[in-house]
Scaffold this motif. Structure first.
Motif, PDB file in Angstrom:
ATOM      1  N   TYR A 141       0.832  -1.206   0.000  1.00 39.61           N
ATOM      2  CA  TYR A 141       0.000   0.000   0.000  1.00 39.61           C
ATOM      3  C   TYR A 141       0.876   1.270   0.000  1.00 39.61           C
ATOM      4  CZ  TYR A 141      -2.781   3.773   2.016  1.00 39.61           C
ATOM      5  OH  TYR A 141      -3.355   4.991   2.261  1.00 39.61           O
ATOM      6  N   ARG A 183      -9.349   4.325 -11.324  1.00 39.21           N
ATOM      7  CA  ARG A 183      -9.894   3.278 -10.453  1.00 39.21           C
ATOM      8  C   ARG A 183     -10.326   3.877  -9.114  1.00 39.21           C
ATOM      9  NH1 ARG A 183      -6.434  -1.675  -9.554  1.00 39.21           N
ATOM     10  NH2 ARG A 183      -8.420  -2.767  -9.545  1.00 39.21           N
ATOM     11  N   GLU A 187     -11.409  -0.358  -5.131  1.00 39.78           N
ATOM     12  CA  GLU A 187     -10.917  -1.365  -6.098  1.00 39.78           C
ATOM     13  C   GLU A 187      -9.431  -1.629  -5.892  1.00 39.78           C
ATOM     14  OE1 GLU A 187     -13.908  -0.396  -9.875  1.00 39.78           O
ATOM     15  OE2 GLU A 187     -11.980   0.611  -9.763  1.00 39.78           O
ATOM     16  N   VAL A 188      -8.676  -0.566  -5.730  1.00 44.20           N
ATOM     17  CA  VAL A 188      -7.221  -0.729  -5.597  1.00 44.20           C
ATOM     18  C   VAL A 188      -6.886  -1.428  -4.280  1.00 44.20           C
ATOM     19  CG1 VAL A 188      -5.030   0.512  -5.411  1.00 44.20           C
ATOM     20  CG2 VAL A 188      -6.738   1.252  -7.071  1.00 44.20           C
ATOM     21  N   GLN A 190      -8.771  -3.401  -2.515  1.00 43.44           N
ATOM     22  CA  GLN A 190      -9.219  -4.807  -2.511  1.00 43.44           C
ATOM     23  C   GLN A 190      -8.271  -5.715  -3.297  1.00 43.44           C
ATOM     24  OE1 GLN A 190     -13.348  -4.426  -3.690  1.00 43.44           O
ATOM     25  NE2 GLN A 190     -14.040  -4.650  -1.566  1.00 43.44           N
ATOM     26  N   ASP A 191      -7.484  -5.124  -4.181  1.00 42.04           N
ATOM     27  CA  ASP A 191      -6.431  -5.915  -4.840  1.00 42.04           C
ATOM     28  C   ASP A 191      -5.333  -6.303  -3.849  1.00 42.04           C
ATOM     29  OD1 ASP A 191      -7.611  -5.745  -7.264  1.00 42.04           O
ATOM     30  OD2 ASP A 191      -6.208  -4.284  -8.124  1.00 42.04           O
ATOM     31  N   LEU A 192      -5.207  -5.510  -2.783  1.00 37.77           N
ATOM     32  CA  LEU A 192      -4.123  -5.742  -1.823  1.00 37.77           C
ATOM     33  C   LEU A 192      -4.549  -6.626  -0.660  1.00 37.77           C
ATOM     34  CD1 LEU A 192      -2.711  -2.085  -1.440  1.00 37.77           C
ATOM     35  CD2 LEU A 192      -1.919  -3.865  -2.980  1.00 37.77           C
ATOM     36  N   ASN A 194      -8.191  -8.461   1.678  1.00 37.03           N
ATOM     37  CA  ASN A 194      -9.640  -8.621   1.896  1.00 37.03           C
ATOM     38  C   ASN A 194     -10.020  -8.170   3.302  1.00 37.03           C
ATOM     39  OD1 ASN A 194     -10.116  -9.862  -0.560  1.00 37.03           O
ATOM     40  ND2 ASN A 194      -9.364 -11.826   0.244  1.00 37.03           N
TER      41      ASN A 194
END
Ligand SMILES: Cc1cc2nc3c(=O)[nH]c(=O)nc-3n(C[C@H](O)[C@H](O)[C@H](O)COP(=O)(O)OP(=O)(O)OC[C@H]3O[C@@H](n4cnc5c(N)ncnc54)[C@H](O)[C@@H]3O)c2cc1C
Length: 532
Positions: A141, A183, A187-188, A190-192, A194
């Motif tokens: 992050y 984005r 979204e960004v 949640q790529d990293l 949960n």
């Protein structure tokens, strides 16, 4: 503290190179740069004091800030922002560092701290998230917010280039940043990970740009997170010093900042801006007009017969307004020490670990649901000159979002004369905001000497944003696609400046001001500032 001189009491005389509409930090920064290049600027401000959202107001022996609580990246002389401030204020503006902790985040019953420095920040957040996957996500992050911020250079550079160059090069220059800007923050993130709690914590400053994670552009989130990563600072002497320290620069160039000087219309001849018509019908002329009052307000000032206004109308449809807010201004008897106040701000959230959900729950049922967000700032504790200026007194500001529609039935009523129903509603919210304060600072119960609540109607009345919006245009992904948000407009001799052509925040507006001055002067002003 009132900044600027009254237009009602002082005649506007002589020939100006530029007329600037609005006196927010964007306009003032732009006027300061132009003045340093020997240009004469006339800044026209509708309010009784200059500074836009950086103005302060006084009542019952207290002083409060309206739209400045902390500013990042000015606590080291090596930063670009520090250098820009130093240049436009000629070293007059000084900063007080907020210390190791700049933001305290409350999620439900748990408290977390945002601390100065990216390595310290990571370490501090990791203390609360021991799972190795979460720890990896925190590292990624931080890396990502720096990468996003670094990618912004081409995006901003494109804004100052002449149209024929951007026609060929524009998309290429914007591409890197648009990967982040198009984005959403959610979204960004949640790529990293949960982990909802981790996402809620990392996005806890969303109030700084006004949109919860599923709606905000990640570019904006990254910009704000990085902005404060090395700590927060506060202008010594209060937020009013931001404007006060630029006034001498503008005056040295022969310019002036007039207050109570509302502009009604921009005047045109053959589709070229040539001057302004004031609310009192008087007209003033200059070769170039610069508007720092936001895109929507500027649109309203362009006469309908201008053929190119049609494009502006179409552009309006592509943009939304940012949210509006209520702010409780509190005065207390006693010093920072007496009252046990600290410099760090609070961000208080319900325990949903989902800012979007908390927001929709609150908006659906404001009477019963907790505030989606409560922000608390302690301005008197941040300013080392406060006790000299206001002995044995302290101030606090407690803020939450509130839609304009809740108040629009009183919009035609005069300030301070909106009637009992409005006052009762305000009192109800004031009490709820006070309870939020007592939750985190219980020692303050019974110590409040004065409080008053502003609503979106106050913002509309004093800073002229139609729907009380606090950050101009909304910072959602579509905003960043709008190539017309730049200094040069499709109308000859009319330029834009301020937060709407860059981003919200004093630093965002300031960047807007520098971009506009660079475009008009056709010089790389940033490079020149850095080289000085
Ligand atoms: C509650 C709140 C808290 C904030 N906290 C922070 C913070 O802690 N840190 C930070 O960096 N930023 C903060 N901001 C954001 C920051 O204050 C703004 O992004 C910034 O001031 C925008 O600057 P601007 O130059 O675009 O103009 P603005 O500050 O929006 O000023 C525009 C000016 O134009 C004037 N105007 C409008 N119409 C006319 C007209 N027709 N004629 C003449 N004048 C006109 C208005 O009266 C106003 O003075 C906060 C904002 C708010 C509302």
């Amino acid at each position: 503290m009132k900044n600027g001189i009254s237009y009602k009491q002082n005649k506007i005389e002589g020939v100006f190179d530029y007329i600037l509409i609005g006196s927010g930090p964007g306009s003032l920064a732009c006027a300061s740069v132009l003045s340093k290049y020997g240009k004469r600027c006339c800044v026209l401000e509708k309010h009784y004091t200059a500074g836009g959202f950086t103005h302060v107001f006084r009542r019952r022996g207290y002083e409060w800030d309206v739209g400045v609580h902390y500013i990042g990246d000015v606590n080291r002389p090596t930063t670009l922002l520090f250098k820009i401030f130093n240049y436009i204020t000629e070293g007059r503006l000084k900063w007080e560092d907020m210390g190791e902790i700049y933001d305290k985040v409350i999620l439900g019953d748990e408290e977390f701290h945002f601390v100065k420095g990216s390595e310290n920040f990571k370490k501090e957040i990791k203390k609360n998230f021991s799972d190795p996957e979460d720890q990896k996500a925190i590292d990624k992050y931080i890396d990502l917010i720096y990468r996003a911020s670094n990618a912004s250079k081409g995006f901003y550079y494109e804004k100052v280039l002449p149209n024929f160059i951007t026609y060929f090069l524009g998309n290429k220059l914007r591409k890197k940043y648009m990967k982040f800007a198009s984005r959403t923050t959610l979204e960004v993130l949640q790529d990293l990970t949960n982990n909802k709690k981790l996402i809620a914590l990392l996005t806890a400053q969303y109030g700084d740009y006004g949109l919860p994670p599923s709606k905000s552009s990640f570019a904006m989130h990254a910009m704000v997170a990085k902005h404060y990563m090395k700590g927060g600072s506060y202008p010594i002497g209060g937020a009013g010093q931001i404007c006060a320290s630029m006034l001498p620069t503008i005056r040295k160039g022969g310019g002036e900042v007039y207050t109570r000087a509302g502009v009604e219309q921009i005047l045109f001849k053959n589709n070229r801006a040539i001057g302004v018509k004031m609310e009192d019908e008087k007209e003033f002329f200059a070769p170039v007009i610069i508007s720092g009052v936001g895109y929507f307000n500027t649109y309203k000032m362009i006469p309908n017969w201008i053929s190119k206004k049609i494009q502006w109308k179409k552009n309006n449809l592509k943009m939304k307004r940012s949210l509006s807010h209520m702010s409780l201004y509190i005065g207390l008897k006693g010093t920072t020490k007496d009252l046990g106040l600290k410099k760090a701000n609070y961000w208080i959230y319900p325990g949903d670990y989902d800012h979007d959900l908390s927001m929709s729950k609150f908006l659906d049922n404001p009477e019963k649901e907790s505030f989606a967000l409560t922000y608390i700032s302690f301005p008197s504790a941040k300013d080392p000159t406060w006790q000299e200026r206001y002995p044995k007194k302290s101030t606090i500001e407690v803020i939450t979002f509130a839609p304009y529609q809740w108040f629009n039935k009183w919009e035609q009523k005069e300030w301070k004369k909106r009637g009992g129903e409005y006052d009762n509603l305000k009192e109800k919210y004031s009490q709820r905001l006070l309870q939020q304060l007592y939750r985190v600072e219980p020692q303050l119960e019974g110590k409040i000497d004065h409080y008053e609540l502003s609503t979106p109607l106050s913002t509309s009345h004093f800073v002229n944003y139609d729907k009380g919006e606090i950050y101009g245009l909304s910072h959602d992904p579509p905003r960043f696609k709008n190539k017309f948000l730049k200094p040069r407009t499709n109308l000859k001799n009319l330029f834009l400046t301020g937060q709407d052509i860059a981003t919200a925040g004093v630093s965002g507006a300031l960047v807007g001001g520098i971009l506009t001055a660079s475009t008009i002067l056709n010089r790389n002003v940033i490079k020149e500032i850095v080289s000085k």
